[in-house]
Design an enzyme around this catalytic site. Structure first.
Site, PDB file in Angstrom:
ATOM      1  N   LYS A  64      -1.003   5.227   8.744  1.00 26.33           N
ATOM      2  CA  LYS A  64      -0.297   5.337   7.460  1.00 26.33           C
ATOM      3  C   LYS A  64      -1.306   5.540   6.320  1.00 26.33           C
ATOM      4  O   LYS A  64      -1.149   6.452   5.499  1.00 26.33           O
ATOM      5  CB  LYS A  64       0.514   4.063   7.210  1.00 26.33           C
ATOM      6  CG  LYS A  64       1.149   3.997   5.839  1.00 26.33           C
ATOM      7  CD  LYS A  64       1.742   2.631   5.536  1.00 26.33           C
ATOM      8  CE  LYS A  64       1.510   2.270   4.094  1.00 26.33           C
ATOM      9  NZ  LYS A  64       2.029   0.961   3.715  1.00 26.33           N
ATOM     10  N   LYS A 109      -7.639   1.777  -2.987  1.00 25.64           N
ATOM     11  CA  LYS A 109      -7.273   1.299  -1.648  1.00 25.64           C
ATOM     12  C   LYS A 109      -7.259   2.452  -0.627  1.00 25.64           C
ATOM     13  O   LYS A 109      -7.787   2.340   0.477  1.00 25.64           O
ATOM     14  CB  LYS A 109      -5.892   0.633  -1.733  1.00 25.64           C
ATOM     15  CG  LYS A 109      -5.188   0.370  -0.428  1.00 25.64           C
ATOM     16  CD  LYS A 109      -5.738  -0.814   0.306  1.00 25.64           C
ATOM     17  CE  LYS A 109      -5.024  -1.014   1.634  1.00 25.64           C
ATOM     18  NZ  LYS A 109      -5.632  -1.997   2.486  1.00 25.64           N
ATOM     19  N   THR A 161       0.870  -1.183   0.000  1.00 25.61           N
ATOM     20  CA  THR A 161       0.000   0.000   0.000  1.00 25.61           C
ATOM     21  C   THR A 161       0.900   1.224   0.000  1.00 25.61           C
ATOM     22  O   THR A 161       1.647   1.448   0.960  1.00 25.61           O
ATOM     23  CB  THR A 161      -0.880   0.034   1.262  1.00 25.61           C
ATOM     24  OG1 THR A 161      -1.674  -1.143   1.299  1.00 25.61           O
ATOM     25  CG2 THR A 161      -1.785   1.263   1.270  1.00 25.61           C
TER      26      THR A 161
HETATM   27  P1  NAD Z   1       5.734  -5.978   7.358  1.00 28.84           P
HETATM   28  O1  NAD Z   1       6.480  -4.840   7.958  1.00 28.84           O
HETATM   29  O2  NAD Z   1       5.362  -7.150   8.199  1.00 28.84           O
HETATM   30  O3  NAD Z   1       6.567  -6.548   6.083  1.00 28.84           O
HETATM   31  C1  NAD Z   1       7.330  -5.762   5.227  1.00 28.84           C
HETATM   32  C2  NAD Z   1       8.612  -6.529   4.929  1.00 28.84           C
HETATM   33  O4  NAD Z   1       9.381  -5.795   3.989  1.00 28.84           O
HETATM   34  C3  NAD Z   1       9.494  -6.721   6.178  1.00 28.84           C
HETATM   35  O5  NAD Z   1       9.752  -8.096   6.367  1.00 28.84           O
HETATM   36  C4  NAD Z   1      10.760  -5.953   5.839  1.00 28.84           C
HETATM   37  O6  NAD Z   1      11.948  -6.548   6.349  1.00 28.84           O
HETATM   38  C5  NAD Z   1      10.743  -5.984   4.327  1.00 28.84           C
HETATM   39  N1  NAD Z   1      11.541  -4.924   3.710  1.00 28.84           N
HETATM   40  C6  NAD Z   1      11.602  -3.614   4.044  1.00 28.84           C
HETATM   41  N2  NAD Z   1      12.437  -2.957   3.210  1.00 28.84           N
HETATM   42  C7  NAD Z   1      12.912  -3.885   2.333  1.00 28.84           C
HETATM   43  C8  NAD Z   1      13.804  -3.826   1.237  1.00 28.84           C
HETATM   44  N3  NAD Z   1      14.389  -2.677   0.867  1.00 28.84           N
HETATM   45  N4  NAD Z   1      14.073  -4.968   0.581  1.00 28.84           N
HETATM   46  C9  NAD Z   1      13.499  -6.138   0.948  1.00 28.84           C
HETATM   47  N5  NAD Z   1      12.632  -6.265   1.981  1.00 28.84           N
HETATM   48  C10 NAD Z   1      12.347  -5.130   2.658  1.00 28.84           C
HETATM   49  O7  NAD Z   1       4.443  -5.335   6.682  1.00 28.84           O
HETATM   50  P2  NAD Z   1       3.112  -6.102   6.177  1.00 28.84           P
HETATM   51  O8  NAD Z   1       2.097  -6.073   7.240  1.00 28.84           O
HETATM   52  O9  NAD Z   1       3.524  -7.375   5.524  1.00 28.84           O
HETATM   53  O10 NAD Z   1       2.612  -5.049   5.075  1.00 28.84           O
HETATM   54  C11 NAD Z   1       3.201  -4.976   3.796  1.00 28.84           C
HETATM   55  C12 NAD Z   1       2.379  -4.022   2.951  1.00 28.84           C
HETATM   56  O11 NAD Z   1       1.025  -4.486   2.893  1.00 28.84           O
HETATM   57  C13 NAD Z   1       2.312  -2.596   3.532  1.00 28.84           C
HETATM   58  O12 NAD Z   1       2.386  -1.687   2.472  1.00 28.84           O
HETATM   59  C14 NAD Z   1       0.965  -2.576   4.242  1.00 28.84           C
HETATM   60  O13 NAD Z   1       0.411  -1.264   4.322  1.00 28.84           O
HETATM   61  C15 NAD Z   1       0.139  -3.464   3.321  1.00 28.84           C
HETATM   62  N6  NAD Z   1      -1.026  -4.089   3.977  1.00 28.84           N
HETATM   63  C16 NAD Z   1      -0.907  -4.623   5.214  1.00 28.84           C
HETATM   64  C17 NAD Z   1      -2.024  -5.195   5.818  1.00 28.84           C
HETATM   65  C18 NAD Z   1      -1.943  -5.787   7.209  1.00 28.84           C
HETATM   66  O14 NAD Z   1      -2.995  -6.011   7.824  1.00 28.84           O
HETATM   67  N7  NAD Z   1      -0.742  -6.093   7.717  1.00 28.84           N
HETATM   68  C19 NAD Z   1      -3.250  -5.219   5.143  1.00 28.84           C
HETATM   69  C20 NAD Z   1      -3.322  -4.705   3.848  1.00 28.84           C
HETATM   70  C21 NAD Z   1      -2.193  -4.133   3.275  1.00 28.84           C
END
Ligand code: NAD
Length: 302
Positions: free
Chosen positions: A246, A171, A96
């Site tokens: 966010k 979204k 997102t």
């Molecule tokens: P998270 O923080 O658990 O996972 C993100 C991952 O990206 C982490 O493991 C981190 O180490 C990795 N990362 C960061 N920078 C990096 C890089 N340069 N190279 C490689 N890996 C890297 O977050 P999440 O909950 O998995 O969310 C991911 C996305 O999905 C976000 O944009 C969030 O807004 C969206 N989202 C989350 C949810 C939810 O409920 N968690 C729901 C819908 C959408």
């Protein structure tokens, strides 16, 4: 079956890649975090230590990353996806992120000769695990058609929202409306209580009346009313204040970009900001009820 490169194996990326593997695809995954890579490996992902390694030979590459700045770095930066992906690979960002960054990545990908689709999701960690996510796709029609097939094993609903960045736009608007409705449900819960109404009785009325909303039915911030609500569990996060903040901030930025003011969304954003400032970032976003009545039932007391 496809070979898929996947960047970002966190809370969402981990269960999503698992579902791709269950569907018979092979997944090559990269994450900065070693523990995220190990957890993914235990699910059958081939763990890689660079973006280049993860995208080598892949038919499609997904990003599932924290924000727009990181998505831009991962896709367009030095050592990134555009540098190393196969020219025929379909690139998909399910993170997102802000609409402007999504459109910049589209532009860069197109100039480098790649097909790119923005494909954010709704449904949270439970939807990711259950393969019932809603995908909102933005891109050229031929590219979103290809993306539809790839996201299918992770999806409950798939919508083609139109051109580049339109998935992110859908979204962000959806989640902005969610936070406004949540603010309304929290204010309603407090006012009903203060006016002497029984919480269950008021909920029964509102849930079949014009006060109904998704947060009322799913996240009602009073314990013992709605089974799925975080209020039953000390406001442990089902959707954290940090993530809601966010998304609400992305809506504020998008509104500023197009020159509109959103007074209701601003109130919801500031309410989430207050939770962040007071140390509740990792609690559930429905704890915004605390800003209206710090003594509301179920609100953790210091
Ligand atoms: P998270 O923080 O658990 O996972 C993100 C991952 O990206 C982490 O493991 C981190 O180490 C990795 N990362 C960061 N920078 C990096 C890089 N340069 N190279 C490689 N890996 C890297 O977050 P999440 O909950 O998995 O969310 C991911 C996305 O999905 C976000 O944009 C969030 O807004 C969206 N989202 C989350 C949810 C939810 O409920 N968690 C729901 C819908 C959408």
């Amino acid at each position: 079956m496809a070979t898929i490169g996947w960047i970002g194996l966190g809370n969402m990326g981990l269960p999503m890649t698992k579902n791709l593997i269950t569907a018979g695809h092979s997944v090559r995954g990269y994450d900065l975090s070693e523990s995220a890579r190990s957890a993914a490996e235990a699910n059958g992902v081939t763990a890689c230590t660079t973006v280049a390694e993860a995208v080598a030979g892949a038919d499609a590459v997904f990003g599932m990353l924290p924000n727009g700045k990181i998505s831009k770095e991962v896709f367009c930066g030095d050592g990134g996806v555009l540098e190393f992906a196969e020219p025929t690979a379909l690139l998909i960002d399910s993170s997102t992120i802000d609409v402007a960054s999504a459109r910049e990545i589209h532009e860069a990908a197109q100039q480098a000769g790649f097909a790119f689709v923005d494909a954010p999701v709704s449904g949270g960690i439970s939807g990711a695990a259950a393969a019932t996510l809603t995908f909102m796709l933005g891109g050229r029609p031929a590219d979103t058609a290809r993306a539809k097939e790839l996201v299918e094993p992770m999806a409950g609903n798939i919508f083609d929202c139109g051109g580049p960045g339109n998935g992110q736009a859908a979204k962000i608007v959806n989640n902005m409306m969610l936070t406004v409705s949540l603010q309304g449900a929290a204010e309603g819960a407090v006012l009903a209580d203060k006016l002497g109404l029984d919480a269950q009785t008021f909920w029964n009325v509102a849930s079949v009346s014009s006060g109904d909303s998704w947060p009322l039915r799913t996240w009602y911030p009073v314990p013992g009313i709605v089974e799925t609500a975080a209020s039953n569990n000390g406001f442990e996060a089902t959707f954290s204040a940090a993530l809601a903040h966010k998304d609400a901030g992305l809506a504020q930025a998008a509104a500023a970009d197009v020159g509109v003011t959103l007074p209701g969304a601003k109130v919801a954003f500031e309410s989430l900001q207050k939770l962040m400032d007071e140390g509740y970032a990792e609690k559930d976003c429905s704890l915004i009820i605390r800003n209206i009545d710090p003594q509301a039932p179920g609100v953790p007391q210091e």
